[in-house]
Design a protein around this motif. Structure first.
Motif, PDB file in Angstrom:
ATOM      1  N   MET B  69     -31.912  55.840  -5.471  1.00 14.03           N
ATOM      2  CA  MET B  69     -31.237  56.923  -4.888  1.00 14.03           C
ATOM      3  C   MET B  69     -30.296  56.316  -3.917  1.00 14.03           C
ATOM      4  O   MET B  69     -29.860  55.017  -3.813  1.00 14.03           O
ATOM      5  CB  MET B  69     -32.440  57.707  -3.827  1.00 14.03           C
ATOM      6  CG  MET B  69     -33.203  56.947  -2.939  1.00 14.03           C
ATOM      7  SD  MET B  69     -34.407  57.930  -2.087  1.00 14.03           S
ATOM      8  CE  MET B  69     -33.304  58.917  -1.111  1.00 14.03           C
ATOM      9  N   PHE B  70     -29.719  57.032  -2.700  1.00 14.44           N
ATOM     10  CA  PHE B  70     -28.648  56.492  -1.747  1.00 14.44           C
ATOM     11  C   PHE B  70     -28.607  57.351  -0.614  1.00 14.44           C
ATOM     12  O   PHE B  70     -28.507  58.668  -1.002  1.00 14.44           O
ATOM     13  CB  PHE B  70     -27.258  56.737  -2.614  1.00 14.44           C
ATOM     14  CG  PHE B  70     -26.285  55.682  -2.143  1.00 14.44           C
ATOM     15  CD1 PHE B  70     -26.286  54.437  -2.125  1.00 14.44           C
ATOM     16  CD2 PHE B  70     -25.108  56.298  -1.149  1.00 14.44           C
ATOM     17  CE1 PHE B  70     -25.526  53.590  -1.578  1.00 14.44           C
ATOM     18  CE2 PHE B  70     -24.325  55.358  -0.657  1.00 14.44           C
ATOM     19  CZ  PHE B  70     -24.393  54.197  -0.631  1.00 14.44           C
ATOM     20  N   MET B  71     -29.028  56.635   0.247  1.00 17.47           N
ATOM     21  CA  MET B  71     -29.107  57.113   1.657  1.00 17.47           C
ATOM     22  C   MET B  71     -27.979  56.965   2.498  1.00 17.47           C
ATOM     23  O   MET B  71     -27.124  55.864   2.149  1.00 17.47           O
ATOM     24  CB  MET B  71     -30.425  56.871   2.382  1.00 17.47           C
ATOM     25  CG  MET B  71     -31.889  57.575   1.823  1.00 17.47           C
ATOM     26  SD  MET B  71     -33.129  56.948   2.492  1.00 17.47           S
ATOM     27  CE  MET B  71     -33.699  55.297   1.615  1.00 17.47           C
ATOM     28  N   PRO B  72     -27.661  57.658   3.617  1.00 16.33           N
ATOM     29  CA  PRO B  72     -26.380  57.369   4.322  1.00 16.33           C
ATOM     30  C   PRO B  72     -26.696  56.381   5.323  1.00 16.33           C
ATOM     31  O   PRO B  72     -27.615  55.945   5.746  1.00 16.33           O
ATOM     32  CB  PRO B  72     -26.260  58.802   5.332  1.00 16.33           C
ATOM     33  CG  PRO B  72     -27.474  59.447   5.154  1.00 16.33           C
ATOM     34  CD  PRO B  72     -28.452  58.886   3.874  1.00 16.33           C
ATOM     35  N   SER B  73     -25.367  55.688   5.666  1.00 19.34           N
ATOM     36  CA  SER B  73     -25.351  54.572   6.776  1.00 19.34           C
ATOM     37  C   SER B  73     -25.675  55.076   8.222  1.00 19.34           C
ATOM     38  O   SER B  73     -26.148  54.732   8.960  1.00 19.34           O
ATOM     39  CB  SER B  73     -24.055  53.805   6.625  1.00 19.34           C
ATOM     40  OG  SER B  73     -24.042  53.083   5.628  1.00 19.34           O
ATOM     41  N   ILE B  74     -25.055  56.304   8.197  1.00 21.20           N
ATOM     42  CA  ILE B  74     -25.083  57.051   9.811  1.00 21.20           C
ATOM     43  C   ILE B  74     -26.362  57.860   9.861  1.00 21.20           C
ATOM     44  O   ILE B  74     -26.766  58.524   9.052  1.00 21.20           O
ATOM     45  CB  ILE B  74     -23.996  57.983   9.709  1.00 21.20           C
ATOM     46  CG1 ILE B  74     -22.614  57.533   9.446  1.00 21.20           C
ATOM     47  CG2 ILE B  74     -24.207  59.018  10.821  1.00 21.20           C
ATOM     48  CD1 ILE B  74     -21.531  58.218   9.781  1.00 21.20           C
ATOM     49  N   PRO B  76     -29.099  59.872  12.193  1.00 25.20           N
ATOM     50  CA  PRO B  76     -29.434  60.507  13.658  1.00 25.20           C
ATOM     51  C   PRO B  76     -30.506  59.748  14.550  1.00 25.20           C
ATOM     52  O   PRO B  76     -31.378  59.249  14.178  1.00 25.20           O
ATOM     53  CB  PRO B  76     -30.032  61.748  13.277  1.00 25.20           C
ATOM     54  CG  PRO B  76     -29.612  62.049  11.671  1.00 25.20           C
ATOM     55  CD  PRO B  76     -29.593  60.675  11.009  1.00 25.20           C
ATOM     56  N   PHE B 104     -25.535  58.211  16.761  1.00 26.48           N
ATOM     57  CA  PHE B 104     -26.409  57.724  15.362  1.00 26.48           C
ATOM     58  C   PHE B 104     -26.298  56.163  15.464  1.00 26.48           C
ATOM     59  O   PHE B 104     -25.932  55.436  16.193  1.00 26.48           O
ATOM     60  CB  PHE B 104     -25.156  58.143  14.193  1.00 26.48           C
ATOM     61  CG  PHE B 104     -24.985  59.529  14.221  1.00 26.48           C
ATOM     62  CD1 PHE B 104     -25.684  60.319  13.295  1.00 26.48           C
ATOM     63  CD2 PHE B 104     -24.142  60.297  15.072  1.00 26.48           C
ATOM     64  CE1 PHE B 104     -25.544  61.733  13.035  1.00 26.48           C
ATOM     65  CE2 PHE B 104     -23.910  61.325  14.814  1.00 26.48           C
ATOM     66  CZ  PHE B 104     -24.857  62.288  13.786  1.00 26.48           C
ATOM     67  N   LEU B 106     -26.158  52.939  12.940  1.00 26.15           N
ATOM     68  CA  LEU B 106     -25.629  52.261  11.526  1.00 26.15           C
ATOM     69  C   LEU B 106     -26.691  51.675  10.934  1.00 26.15           C
ATOM     70  O   LEU B 106     -27.109  50.731  11.437  1.00 26.15           O
ATOM     71  CB  LEU B 106     -24.461  51.441  11.801  1.00 26.15           C
ATOM     72  CG  LEU B 106     -23.077  52.086  11.797  1.00 26.15           C
ATOM     73  CD1 LEU B 106     -22.155  51.004  12.226  1.00 26.15           C
ATOM     74  CD2 LEU B 106     -22.865  52.994  10.941  1.00 26.15           C
ATOM     75  N   VAL B 113     -35.243  57.319   7.667  1.00 18.69           N
ATOM     76  CA  VAL B 113     -34.529  58.407   6.799  1.00 18.69           C
ATOM     77  C   VAL B 113     -35.432  58.876   5.568  1.00 18.69           C
ATOM     78  O   VAL B 113     -35.683  60.031   5.236  1.00 18.69           O
ATOM     79  CB  VAL B 113     -33.217  57.924   6.268  1.00 18.69           C
ATOM     80  CG1 VAL B 113     -32.452  58.906   5.192  1.00 18.69           C
ATOM     81  CG2 VAL B 113     -32.328  57.774   7.500  1.00 18.69           C
ATOM     82  N   GLN B 136     -27.392  48.967  -1.059  1.00 13.70           N
ATOM     83  CA  GLN B 136     -26.485  49.746  -0.102  1.00 13.70           C
ATOM     84  C   GLN B 136     -26.022  48.920   0.957  1.00 13.70           C
ATOM     85  O   GLN B 136     -26.764  47.784   1.400  1.00 13.70           O
ATOM     86  CB  GLN B 136     -27.356  50.833   0.757  1.00 13.70           C
ATOM     87  CG  GLN B 136     -26.421  51.732   1.512  1.00 13.70           C
ATOM     88  CD  GLN B 136     -27.149  52.318   2.553  1.00 13.70           C
ATOM     89  OE1 GLN B 136     -28.169  51.581   3.194  1.00 13.70           O
ATOM     90  NE2 GLN B 136     -26.916  53.576   2.737  1.00 13.70           N
ATOM     91  N   THR B 137     -24.655  48.900   1.559  1.00 13.31           N
ATOM     92  CA  THR B 137     -24.353  48.229   2.745  1.00 13.31           C
ATOM     93  C   THR B 137     -25.279  48.535   4.059  1.00 13.31           C
ATOM     94  O   THR B 137     -25.274  49.714   4.411  1.00 13.31           O
ATOM     95  CB  THR B 137     -22.925  48.546   2.874  1.00 13.31           C
ATOM     96  OG1 THR B 137     -22.282  48.178   1.945  1.00 13.31           O
ATOM     97  CG2 THR B 137     -22.289  47.693   4.065  1.00 13.31           C
TER      98      THR B 137
END
Lengths: 567, 567
Positions: B69-74, B76, B104, B106, B113, B136-137
């Motif tokens: 899957m792929f989660m956001p870098s940003i 909360p 947020f 990084l 998450v 992911q980065t």
């Protein structure tokens, strides 16, 4: 993949706050989940689709000769200050400060970084041309993130940058990217147009936006019903010849119009058509007053005015400015007897108005029977109105229609803006230093997934084109408690996998209705359903798009699927 | 790919500031360029290698049954506050504030998450177990980024998270990941060990670090020369039986040692071996004084002391504290006549010292002929020293050696730390809510590229294992001005591509020496060189690793390459 332990949390109801169909369906089919406004996780199903889109983009980039690389998200502020974008970008640029108080931009694009790399590592004309690209997460702090991944704050983008010896080389690199984009969006089954766009403050020349024609979107596209012509309505040229009627010129008269200010009010007061009225709008163009005239049924276009006058700034005059310059309130402005310092620009359609109506530059009065040249002077005529539905297409082929557009790609001739700002030069064959000529090219990868859904869905859910479907086959055991169904389903699951298909296998102990609803929502093109006739070795194949269901002996299944997936 | 327009800017000299060989070679071969401290771009050559490592990781993850899957870098800040990591993570966590002043993180990892997603979307025990991963980065604001991509601030990572019903399930998921990691690093031709590591403050139980044995690294690994045993020296257990000598007990005496404080000074003063000395170190353990005794030739291990006493904090006592508690300066502390409140813990080796030497707890004096039990009391004996090279391996197989280690992977049993903090529960088969039991698993993808280079290089450059080589074949036209060479090279370039090989074709108008040096640096395993004998249809094939060169007729080339690439 067994659906029982696959994270694909479908939802029956439309989630609140999801206003457009792609956003609704991506949430409902369990493709994405929101972490914060404009910030989404791609769950396994969504990620599979995103990867397929990414792979199509990558293939076409590689075929075009572009080289893939990967730049950092964290970009030193110094580079952005050199290009001038640190100030210019405003609050959309996310900024981060490290533990040593150094400032960084979170990359929304990578012109600065790539230009600095090419500056440091490319020396000679022999090493050019070169196009570099990456597929990477980008950050943009949108004021109003919305429509799910259509306008997010963190999103996947393909960005490419071309480096050429001269503008002729740039034209070629630009065309290569344009062609690659055309292939990408064609492969993705999208109804798109390459739209001539406004280059805005970017300083470049040519630019095209690749727009998917859609019912949602943030731009209105004027496109031809017969040709490839398409342009943002803001800049679509109008190419119409107007003819005057044979009507005789009447004497101009001043008429009291105490409550008539808008074109609608005035034309209805005089019982005539808006096309008889001259719409007169006072603008302040680079601090000078300019009166813009368009026909009453047309819309004035300030971007065209800006280009026509090669101006820096164009603003509609305020009530106060209008009072001060013309001495009247806004509803009664007209071109007759305007002060000497006000230049008058008119759209050609105005010239064809015979015995027209306009504001009298006197409070609560209009003139009737006004005629250009006889009654007022026009500094210059130019295309200064918005194109309208029904206008002939500017390329002479067909008529103009409007549609909303989703911008999925953008190609842009940068020229030497960045190479000059950052000092990226090459030595030509005489050993002389020259600025490298650049282009920049983007594809919104996550946004494209949403655009595909906007175009490929029905009332029951998504209808994936095969090329981006998350799975090849949706295998459904209708009743897993029925041992013959279960056994046959397990056997087919293994067989399909052995044949190289990617299969989602619904092995859940759910009711048939739940399974069918989920399958419709998820939208895999080909469905294989194992039900009551499992004992006879008969299964159903269903086409998600047409809804056609066919019964097949399992001996015929392999050939059927092979045939189907070749379509 | 034609090398003339491929962005692979090789460097002759070692760039300043590059201290380790992988960093030097990645810069020199044009794989990476630095944008800021610890922030790198991967140029096309480096990116190709990174993608190959990524693909091996992905394949093994998919085979293990994990879902991508792929989660956001940003992320909360609220989620991080719920887990407690917003405060705990400190300055390594990069933080960003949006235009609405919301904070947020990084993402350096994604426990929060993923746990929030699973909390919201997983309900029933039927949906578990499940392992999710992404590539992911990641961002980590290292205080001292160094060694190129080995310790960067922005880097590519594979992170996976397992979700189980109970700890038995976690054990299974953990083992699956452990096995997958073993396969990954084996496929990558790395000399690695799965090292038992300290779980530190993370709250979990089992944890293994996958360490590549290397000449650089930030941890020292104790490993067996005959078995798979490996552990960080900080926690490697010592499993040695010590025997007392037959020496007769002598009378304890106080001796003046005016300038002898260290073990070295004392043993040399008494003309004996350090192993005759009792090293006595005063610690403050959870605010109480504890005297730790180890043999003079051993190193005390405060982490083992901490575990032995199940303590929160272990600090070496300061000079002032030592004066206050024992009434003597640090060089003269010993176990004889220590104040009653000081507990004495000793390593078993101390017990075997006969007629030993220790500080007299009197300024400038030591005792000689000290014997445990007769002269002082030990609260408890336990393994409290560092393992040493030459010690028997704790598993009884072979002897211990030391090597530096690069941590390329980490598997970790989290238990219910995050699921309890964030409320991620499932309903069991009795409908009762239970916390989900989690594990977390990382692979440093960009770091692994550097680790491969640390292990696979020679004096001339990188020597890629075929599985991660950026290209299959390096085709070199030695003199492109010689038309027969050029013609043959172009022909072979097309032919190799048609046969499905990825070829780097050196078509540059450079001297042979430059081309060979670059080729050695870049390190593609198989090189095909077209030189003077092109007219006879003879080419050279060179093995980068062995340096072996062979002449071949081009008719035999295809079979040779096929054979070579099967190895």
């Amino acid at each position: 993949m067994r659906q029982s332990t696959f994270l694909v949390p479908t939802l029956r109801d439309i989630p609140s706050g999801a206003d457009v169909i792609s956003h609704q369906l991506m949430l409902r089919s369990g493709m994405i989940r929101q972490s914060a406004a404009g910030v989404y996780s791609f769950l396994p199903l969504g990620w599979k689709v995103l990867r397929k889109v990414e792979e199509i983009v990558r293939e076409e980039m590689d075929l075009s000769g572009a080289q893939e690389m990967f730049m950092p998200s964290i970009q030193p502020s110094e580079l952005w200050k050199d290009s001038g974008r640190w100030e210019a970008y405003g609050p959309e640029l996310m900024r981060v400060t490290d533990r040593h108080s150094r400032e960084f931009a979170l990359g929304p694009t990578h012109e600065e970084v790539i230009t600095s790399i090419v500056r440091d590592d490319v020396r000679s004309y022999k090493e050019l041309p070169m196009t570099l690209y990456q597929i990477q997460t980008k950050f943009r702090d949108e004021r109003r993130p919305r429509f799910g991944v259509l306008r997010g704050r963190e999103f996947l983008m393909k960005d490419a940058y071309s480096f050429d010896l001269d503008f002729a080389g740039l034209d070629k690199s630009y065309q290569q990217m344009y062609d690659a984009y055309t292939k990408i969006f064609t492969r993705l089954n999208l109804n798109f147009r390459a739209v001539v766009a406004d280059s805005g403050a970017m300083g470049g020349k040519d630019t095209h936006e690749f727009m998917v024609l859609s019912d949602v979107g943030e731009d209105t596209i004027a496109y031809s019903d017969e040709s490839n012509f398409a342009a943002n309505i803001e800049i679509a040229p109008v190419n119409v010849s107007y003819e005057k009627t044979n009507e005789e010129f009447q004497e101009m008269k001043e008429v009291e119009t105490p409550d008539q200010r808008t074109i609608e009010e005035v034309s209805s007061f005089f019982e005539t058509s808006p096309s008889k009225c001259i719409k007169s709008l006072l603008f302040i163009v680079d601090e000078k007053p300019v009166l813009l005239l368009v026909r009453g049924d047309h819309e004035a276009n300030d971007i065209k005015l800006k280009h026509e006058l090669d101006a820096e700034s164009v603003e509609l005059a305020t009530s106060e400015q209008t009072q001060q310059i013309i001495g009247v309130s806004q509803g009664f402005v007209g071109p007759v007897h305007v002060p000497y310092e006000v230049q008058v620009y008119a759209d050609p359609a105005v010239k064809s108005i015979v015995n027209g109506i306009c504001g009298a530059n006197t409070e609560k009065k209009h003139f009737i029977n006004v005629n250009t040249e006889r009654d007022f002077h026009v500094t210059a005529y130019a295309d200064l109105r918005n194109i309208q539905e029904g206008d002939p297409s500017p390329d002479g082929k067909g008529k103009i229609l409007f549609k909303e557009g989703i911008e999925v790609g953008h190609v842009f001739k940068l020229g030497t803006k960045y190479s000059e700002a950052l000092g990226a030069q090459y030595l030509n064959d005489q050993g002389k230093a020259k600025p490298i000529v650049m282009g920049s090219y983007g594809v919104g990868v996550s946004r494209t997934v949403a655009a595909v859904i906007e175009e490929h869905h029905d009332d029951n859910g998504i209808v994936w084109p095969a090329c981006v479907s998350p799975f090849d086959i949706h295998l459904i055991a209708i009743n897993v408690k029925q041992s013959e169904q279960k056994k046959l389903a397990e056997m087919l699951y293994k067989q399909f996998q052995n044949d190289g298909y990617d299969v989602l296998y619904d092995d859940r102990p759910e009711r048939a209705g739940v399974k069918f609803k989920d399958a419709d929502l998820i939208g895999i093109p080909l469905r294989v359903q194992i039900g009551k006739r499992a004992s006879e070795n008969i299964v159903e194949v269903k086409d998600r798009k047409t809804g056609n269901v066919e019964e097949l002996y399992i001996d015929d299944l392999s050939a059927f699927v092979k045939q189907y997936s070749r379509q």
